[in-house]
Design an enzyme around this catalytic site. Structure first.
Site, PDB file in Angstrom:
ATOM      1  CD  GLU A  26       1.322  -2.515  -0.156  1.00 40.12           C
ATOM      2  OE1 GLU A  26       1.201  -3.198   0.881  1.00 40.12           O
ATOM      3  OE2 GLU A  26       0.415  -1.779  -0.598  1.00 40.12           O
TER       4      GLU A  26
ATOM      5  CG  ASP B 151      -4.114   5.639   3.570  1.00 32.10           C
ATOM      6  OD1 ASP B 151      -2.974   5.784   3.104  1.00 32.10           O
ATOM      7  OD2 ASP B 151      -4.794   4.609   3.355  1.00 32.10           O
TER       8      ASP B 151
ATOM      9  CD  GLU C  82     -11.042  -0.248  -3.113  1.00 35.54           C
ATOM     10  OE1 GLU C  82      -9.871  -0.460  -3.456  1.00 35.54           O
ATOM     11  OE2 GLU C  82     -11.383  -0.186  -1.911  1.00 35.54           O
TER      12      GLU C  82
ATOM     13  CD  GLU D 235      -8.371   0.127   5.409  1.00 37.87           C
ATOM     14  OE1 GLU D 235      -7.158  -0.127   5.220  1.00 37.87           O
ATOM     15  OE2 GLU D 235      -9.286  -0.498   4.833  1.00 37.87           O
TER      16      GLU D 235
ATOM     17  CB  THR E 165      -0.463   1.141   8.193  1.00 36.02           C
ATOM     18  OG1 THR E 165      -1.652   1.589   7.555  1.00 36.02           O
ATOM     19  CG2 THR E 165       0.495   0.557   7.173  1.00 36.02           C
TER      20      THR E 165
END
Length: 611
Positions: free
Chosen positions: A156, A297, A390, A411, A517
């Site tokens: 992160e 991902d 989710e 996304e 991302t």
């Protein structure tokens, strides 16, 4: 795209329920009990009748054609959404990491970095607010300190902090900030990004080169730190770290990212898949579920985007190998399931909201037909609930117990942006408009926008994650602004490109930005400017100097013979004359050949030789 390290691999509860009713247009789906216990290969499984009908209805209706005036009006609404959230963060939560939009206060979540401010910085410029961009960039330089005793997520911190600072640094010229000589190869925001990244490097000091998931910014990796981390937590560094290395000239960062990628590549199964969690010390897979969603991902995302940004065929070949296995073992009727990485048998027949990045990634490689079909499946889920839960059970056509939330993830909007750029189909604008309407009606509070705790009854959670301003709002705005400079829009003379590098020798910002991302745009031209351009310049200078030296024969004709000279004579390697039996070698700098064998990009797609 992101992963949650507290719930990076989530167990799936086998239950029974009925097919959900449609919640729009008055349609009601067929109901019936469907068991979730997967067949060993689940070849015969099909989406329930209601979902199949849903997708057919969506694909058979002509989308509304948005006019320029309508798109401009939508952009204004998106700006209002951003500033409602942003101003409330400043008023109620700064300097904490995140806003709590229900109680109108703040909290630290990822390391006490004023994270929302860093994440939102480049969005300010995307929306055209140069004045606030300049103010916040200066404020961050004065207030953010990475020498703190905090345990931070390596993943992160990289995508949000390092990525956000790098993007802001590369956009500083366009924002009208005073630039250091030699920018973009130097600058205060670049130094901040480098400082943050150096705090992460101790995590990579493992026997495999794969990083730990958490590092203490002051003391390094704790002796009690778990060696188990997500796949994406190993393979999501090449964009930021290669950018750092090529801007600063320090190869440490890119080397660390590449070592981790290559180590992870060697752990794939015999059928070409990787699992969800790995022990970075022993290279043993702890969770062996393979898919394209949470925990994996952005690993696939970075192989593709790293290949494009760095013109790196090794990364592209890695992804193409994975993609063959993904299409063979995990794809069913344009859905992607979770399977056992060694056996290929279905382990979780679910769709996760984080998987919605996949159609956008497919579009980057020109796989538009497959991307469009998968997008329609995901869009059908959005229309069913007004957001993406989710977890969504494909055989049941409904949410999975305790995974009904929607934290305003970006996304699906991200994929809509890429697909609209590639096709011009207004279906993707309609999704963006639906998303805007849904978020406004469901998630808006007096102090910001709250995560949706349960899409079934629209209960809210007291959290607004920083990616809402970094990604969701940004992708929404860019979806409705097809001529934005980040898309390579604009005409000559309107500032769509700029000069950079020593003496203004580089062309920057001419299009082709790569989003990390966390949706932070990076300019590949800047990497070339600070690394390859300088190398090319030196090679060209060397060749010209060699060519300017007279050969021995011509020297005799033009000058009287002398017995001795004090100056150095040409060595064999410096001479352009061939000796007897010597083979001609190409010059150091010749006409370049594209690493991808003449691959090129149009409208957001990368075309290969066979497309």
């Amino acid at each position: 795209m992101r992963i949650s390290f507290t719930s990076c691999f989530l167990s799936f509860l086998t239950t029974e329920t009925t097919c959900a009713r449609f919640r729009f247009l008055g349609f009601v789906g067929f109901s019936g009990s469907v068991s979730l216990a997967p067949h060993p290969r689940w070849v015969s499984m099909r989406a329930p009748v209601c979902v199949a009908l849903f997708v057919w209805l969506l694909s058979s209706v002509e989308p509304h054609q948005f006019t320029e005036e309508e798109m401009a009006a939508v952009r204004q609404r998106i700006k209002s959404m951003f500033y409602h959230a942003y101003n409330n963060y400043l008023d109620n939560a700064f300097p904490y990491d995140e806003l709590r939009p229900i109680t109108c206060d703040g909290q630290d979540t990822w390391g006490s970095f004023s994270l929302t401010l860093i994440d939102a910085l480049d969005t300010l410029l995307v929306l055209g607010n140069r004045t606030e961009f300049q103010r916040v960039a200066s404020l961050l330089q004065d207030t953010v300190d990475f020498d703190i005793d905090v345990n931070a997520s390596v993943f992160e911190t990289n995508i949000r902090v390092v990525g956000g600072l790098l993007s802001a640094h590369l956009l500083a010229g366009r924002a009208g900030m005073e630039l250091e000589p030699g920018w973009p190869c130097s600058g205060p925001l670049l130094r901040m990004a480098e400082d943050a990244a150096r705090k992460l490097l101790p995590a990579f000091q493992t026997p495999t080169g794969m990083p730990y998931g958490t590092v203490n910014l002051l003391h390094g990796v704790s002796p009690t730190e778990t060696p188990v981390t997500c796949t994406a937590g190993v393979g999501t560094f090449i964009l930021e770290f290669a950018t750092l290395s090529r801007l600063t000239g320090d190869t440490t960062f890119e080397n660390a990212a590449r070592q981790a990628l290559r180590a992870l590549w060697k752990t794939r199964s015999d059928i070409g898949l990787v699992g969800n969690h790995i022990n970075v010390l022993s290279k043993k897979w702890v969770a062996q579920d393979a898919g394209i969603g949470a925990g994996i991902d952005s690993y696939f995302e970075y192989l593709v985007k790293g290949a494009i940004m760095l013109q790196d065929e090794e990364l592209l070949n890695m992804f193409l190998e994975y993609d063959r296995a993904i299409q063979n073992y995990t794809r069913f009727d344009d859905w992607y399931l979770w399977v056992h990485m060694h056996k290929g048998t279905v382990s979780m027949p679910v769709f996760q909201s984080l998987e919605a990045f996949w159609p956008g990634l497919q579009s980057l490689l020109g796989n538009l037909d497959s991307a469009a079909k998968t997008f329609q499946n995901y869009y059908s889920v959005w229309r069913q609930f007004g957001g993406l839960p989710e977890f969504y059970s494909i055989p049941q056509g409904y949410t999975v117990d305790k995974r009904e939330g929607y934290p305003l993830r970006p996304e699906l909007i991200e994929s809509a942006m890429y697909l609209f750029r590639a096709t011009g189909d207004h279906t993707y604008l309609q999704l963006g408009f639906d998303a805007l309407e849904s978020i406004e009606k469901v998630a808006k509070t007096p102090c910001g926008y709250a995560s949706v705790k349960d899409l079934r009854d629209h209960q809210l959670d007291n959290r607004m994650e920083s990616f809402f301003l970094a990604e969701t709002v940004k992708y929404l705005y860019l979806l409705f602004d097809p001529t934005h400079f980040l898309h390579g829009g604009g005409t000559e003379g309107d500032g769509s490109w700029e000069e950079g590098g020593e003496g203004g020798q580089c062309v920057l910002g001419a299009g082709g930005f790569i989003f990390n991302t966390e949706a932070h745009p990076l300019d590949p031209a800047a990497l070339y400017c600070c690394s390859r351009h300088a190398q090319d310049h030196q090679e060209l200078r060397h060749i010209l100097l060699n060519l300017s030296q007279p050969t021995e024969k011509s020297s005799r004709r033009s000058n009287p013979p002398t017995k001795h000279t004090d100056g150095p004579s040409l060595s064999q390697s410096e001479s352009i004359a061939l000796k007897p039996g010597e083979k001609k070698t190409p010059p150091l700098l010749s006409c370049p050949v594209q690493p991808f064998s003449a691959r090129f990009a149009i409208l957001g797609q990368v075309f290969t030789d066979n497309t």
